[in-house]
Motif scaffolding. Structure first.
Motif, mmCIF file in Angstrom:
data_model
loop_
_atom_site.group_PDB
_atom_site.id
_atom_site.type_symbol
_atom_site.label_atom_id
_atom_site.label_comp_id
_atom_site.label_asym_id
_atom_site.label_seq_id
_atom_site.Cartn_x
_atom_site.Cartn_y
_atom_site.Cartn_z
ATOM 1 N N THR A 122 0.816 -1.210 0.000
ATOM 2 C CA THR A 122 0.000 0.000 0.000
ATOM 3 C C THR A 122 0.850 1.262 0.000
ATOM 4 O O THR A 122 0.385 2.322 -0.422
ATOM 5 N N TYR A 123 2.104 1.188 0.444
ATOM 6 C CA TYR A 123 2.980 2.355 0.342
ATOM 7 C C TYR A 123 3.118 2.777 -1.124
ATOM 8 O O TYR A 123 3.018 3.959 -1.461
ATOM 9 N N GLU A 124 3.358 1.803 -1.985
ATOM 10 C CA GLU A 124 3.500 2.095 -3.412
ATOM 11 C C GLU A 124 2.170 2.515 -4.029
ATOM 12 O O GLU A 124 2.110 3.438 -4.847
ATOM 13 N N VAL A 125 1.094 1.852 -3.626
ATOM 14 C CA VAL A 125 -0.229 2.190 -4.161
ATOM 15 C C VAL A 125 -0.565 3.655 -3.885
ATOM 16 O O VAL A 125 -1.036 4.384 -4.763
ATOM 17 N N GLY A 126 -0.319 4.098 -2.646
ATOM 18 C CA GLY A 126 -0.617 5.482 -2.295
ATOM 19 C C GLY A 126 0.170 6.471 -3.132
ATOM 20 O O GLY A 126 -0.349 7.527 -3.527
ATOM 21 N N ALA A 127 1.434 6.140 -3.415
ATOM 22 C CA ALA A 127 2.255 7.017 -4.253
ATOM 23 C C ALA A 127 1.714 7.077 -5.669
ATOM 24 O O ALA A 127 1.543 8.161 -6.251
ATOM 25 N N ARG A 128 1.439 5.920 -6.233
ATOM 26 C CA ARG A 128 0.988 5.872 -7.624
ATOM 27 C C ARG A 128 -0.383 6.513 -7.801
ATOM 28 O O ARG A 128 -0.692 7.060 -8.874
ATOM 29 N N LEU A 129 -1.193 6.459 -6.785
ATOM 30 C CA LEU A 129 -2.537 7.025 -6.867
ATOM 31 C C LEU A 129 -2.507 8.526 -7.149
ATOM 32 O O LEU A 129 -3.395 9.068 -7.810
ATOM 33 N N VAL A 130 -1.473 9.212 -6.662
ATOM 34 C CA VAL A 130 -1.374 10.665 -6.879
ATOM 35 C C VAL A 130 -0.351 11.012 -7.965
ATOM 36 O O VAL A 130 -0.051 12.190 -8.177
ATOM 37 N N GLY A 131 0.181 10.002 -8.635
ATOM 38 C CA GLY A 131 1.155 10.253 -9.692
ATOM 39 C C GLY A 131 2.564 10.465 -9.213
ATOM 40 O O GLY A 131 3.441 10.861 -9.996
ATOM 41 N N ALA A 132 2.822 10.219 -7.925
ATOM 42 C CA ALA A 132 4.183 10.320 -7.397
ATOM 43 C C ALA A 132 4.982 9.083 -7.784
ATOM 44 O O ALA A 132 4.430 8.068 -8.231
ATOM 45 N N THR A 133 6.286 9.147 -7.579
ATOM 46 C CA THR A 133 7.176 8.054 -7.954
ATOM 47 C C THR A 133 7.600 7.278 -6.716
ATOM 48 O O THR A 133 8.258 7.833 -5.829
ATOM 49 N N PRO A 134 7.233 5.980 -6.606
ATOM 50 C CA PRO A 134 7.696 5.190 -5.472
ATOM 51 C C PRO A 134 9.128 4.708 -5.687
ATOM 52 O O PRO A 134 9.493 4.307 -6.798
ATOM 53 N N VAL A 135 9.918 4.751 -4.640
ATOM 54 C CA VAL A 135 11.308 4.287 -4.685
ATOM 55 C C VAL A 135 11.544 3.371 -3.491
ATOM 56 O O VAL A 135 11.284 3.766 -2.345
ATOM 57 N N ALA A 136 12.023 2.163 -3.746
ATOM 58 C CA ALA A 136 12.329 1.211 -2.676
ATOM 59 C C ALA A 136 13.785 1.366 -2.269
ATOM 60 O O ALA A 136 14.685 1.111 -3.066
ATOM 61 N N ALA A 137 14.017 1.797 -1.028
ATOM 62 C CA ALA A 137 15.390 2.000 -0.555
ATOM 63 C C ALA A 137 15.409 1.970 0.964
ATOM 64 O O ALA A 137 14.680 2.722 1.609
ATOM 65 N N ASP A 138 16.243 1.111 1.525
ATOM 66 C CA ASP A 138 16.363 1.017 2.979
ATOM 67 C C ASP A 138 17.424 1.960 3.540
ATOM 68 O O ASP A 138 17.322 2.404 4.685
ATOM 69 N N ASP A 139 18.429 2.261 2.754
ATOM 70 C CA ASP A 139 19.557 3.078 3.201
ATOM 71 C C ASP A 139 19.215 4.557 3.031
ATOM 72 O O ASP A 139 19.006 5.025 1.905
ATOM 73 N N PRO A 140 19.164 5.327 4.119
ATOM 74 C CA PRO A 140 18.844 6.751 3.982
ATOM 75 C C PRO A 140 19.748 7.499 2.999
ATOM 76 O O PRO A 140 19.299 8.463 2.357
ATOM 77 N N ALA A 141 20.978 7.063 2.860
ATOM 78 C CA ALA A 141 21.886 7.729 1.926
ATOM 79 C C ALA A 141 21.412 7.603 0.480
ATOM 80 O O ALA A 141 21.819 8.394 -0.385
ATOM 81 N N LYS A 142 20.549 6.632 0.214
ATOM 82 C CA LYS A 142 20.060 6.405 -1.142
ATOM 83 C C LYS A 142 18.683 7.024 -1.378
ATOM 84 O O LYS A 142 18.094 6.835 -2.437
ATOM 85 N N TRP A 143 18.164 7.756 -0.380
ATOM 86 C CA TRP A 143 16.890 8.450 -0.589
ATOM 87 C C TRP A 143 17.151 9.674 -1.447
ATOM 88 O O TRP A 143 17.934 10.553 -1.076
ATOM 89 N N PRO A 144 16.510 9.765 -2.594
ATOM 90 C CA PRO A 144 16.876 10.821 -3.549
ATOM 91 C C PRO A 144 16.349 12.200 -3.174
ATOM 92 O O PRO A 144 15.369 12.340 -2.431
ATOM 93 N N GLU A 145 17.000 13.210 -3.707
ATOM 94 C CA GLU A 145 16.445 14.558 -3.652
ATOM 95 C C GLU A 145 15.088 14.531 -4.363
ATOM 96 O O GLU A 145 14.904 13.805 -5.334
ATOM 97 N N GLY A 146 14.171 15.323 -3.898
ATOM 98 C CA GLY A 146 12.819 15.278 -4.451
ATOM 99 C C GLY A 146 11.898 14.368 -3.679
ATOM 100 O O GLY A 146 10.699 14.312 -3.954
ATOM 101 N N THR A 147 12.468 13.647 -2.698
ATOM 102 C CA THR A 147 11.633 12.817 -1.834
ATOM 103 C C THR A 147 10.838 13.710 -0.891
ATOM 104 O O THR A 147 11.403 14.540 -0.180
#
Length: 368
Positions: A122-147
């Motif tokens: 549902t994390y991904e579903v909620g993102a896609r529902l509004v046209g946002a881009t879901p990104v799977a990443a556990d490491d905070p260093a890999k969380w992109p700008e624009g998040t």
């Protein structure tokens, strides 16, 4: 993306395996979906029955008694003192809040929603529902700008992974750096099994050791479905940043997202009674202590699973092959592919079956 563009509901793909498992002479052991099977505690059911004269519209914000009960519970059970009634809000179960948070927070195309690599879909579903881009990443260093929104899930569904205080602090620091909301889904927090979570509470993202007294941009989401067997009540809540919750509250009033008044009364009873939670945890501990060694004896490897309602297991082969083989012995499980593409050889086994059916599953695994 709109509602019509959402993928088919993934659990529909499991139906043929359920049909096969149901053909076992001694019946199916359904360990696929984490739906509670134990009775709703009487203290809660009595509160619900006593509140059926609910002729007036309930409050979206929750009754004062409910909001105080939520704040008191965080202080008593989660190590989060000092929450005010403006920092808590009841929800109609936790899934609707998870799905709708990107919308309620004003996200849209061009925004990024980060979630765990092994993730509740549902994390991904909620993102896609509004046209946002879901990104799977556990490491905070890999969380992109624009998040703009980061979902944590501790203990995790499906993998039972726990984020300790250091990990939560790192997540909060990175979320602040990139200007993202940090939303922590913590609905399995009362179910800690392996050291150190068998003797100390699973920490919340609102823990003062994490926030250093500043809850800006941080939300904690919790459900009573697991600890109190209230899945059918749709009883959950969110706590944290008062300014964020004020905007979310306004949107929820417009949308009519209101827990029914009898459910609000039942939640007050549930949050005020720790004894039934301790009893339920021991039920799940007992079942886990039966199922876990049987899986190991049957050649499975169990990864993480130090807390929560599931065992995250693999035989080192395709999850759908494991699903088919277990259906042959009347056991139904969930494939790891439902929780992202990163774990194609894992299956998830729920502890939400009766003591009798868990024992039967263990015997079948050992006789396999």
């Amino acid at each position: 993306m709109g509602v019509a563009d959402l993928a088919d509901y993934p659990w529909d793909a499991v139906r043929p395996f359920a049909v096969r498992a149901q053909q076992h002479p001694d019946g199916i052991v359904d360990l696929s979906v984490g739906s509670p099977v134990d009775p709703t505690p009487e203290v809660i059911a009595a509160a619900l029955r006593g509140s059926t004269d609910a002729h007036a519209y309930p409050q979206t914000a929750g009754t004062p008694a409910l909001r105080e009960a939520i704040a008191g519970w965080y202080a008593r059970r989660r190590g989060v003192p000092g929450l005010t009634v403006d920092e808590v809000l009841p929800t109609v179960g936790s899934k609707e809040f998870v799905a709708l948070l990107p919308l309620l927070a004003g996200l849209g195309p061009g925004d990024v929603v980060v979630h765990p690599r092994a993730a509740y879909p549902t994390y991904e579903v909620g993102a896609r529902l509004v046209g946002a881009t879901p990104v799977a990443a556990d490491d905070p260093a890999k969380w992109p700008e624009g998040t703009r929104l980061v979902w944590l899930n501790s203990p995790g569904n499906p993998d039972g992974a726990v984020s300790d205080v250091a990990a939560l602090r790192a997540a909060r620091a990175r979320a602040r750096e990139i200007g993202a909301i940090l939303a922590s889904d913590e609905c399995y927090a009362e179910l800690g099994w392996d050291a150190p979570w068998d003797r100390e509470p699973v920490p919340s993202a609102l823990d003062p050791r994490v926030t250093e007294g500043d809850r800006t941009g941080v939300l904690s989401v919790y459900s009573l479905s697991k600890q109190s067997n209230l899945a059918g009540y749709r009883a959950a809540f969110v706590a944290g940043d008062a300014a964020l919750l004020a905007g979310i509250h306004t949107a929820r009033k417009h949308l009519g997202l209101i827990p029914p008044a009898p459910v609000q009364a039942a939640m007050v009873a549930a949050l005020g009674d720790d004894e039934h939670v301790d009893r339920q945890r021991e039920r799940y501990r007992r079942r886990r202590d039966i199922l876990r060694p049987a899986l190991l004896d049957a050649g499975f490897r169990i990864d993480r699973s130090e807390a929560g309602l599931y065992l995250w297991a693999t035989e080192g082969r395709d999850a759908w092959e494991t699903l088919a083989d277990l259906a042959e012995i009347g056991i139904l499980v969930g494939p790891g592919t439902f929780y992202g593409p990163h774990h194609p050889q894992h299956v998830r086994l729920s502890l939400t079956a009766s003591d009798e059916r868990i024992a039967i599953a263990a015997a079948r695994l050992r006789a396999r």
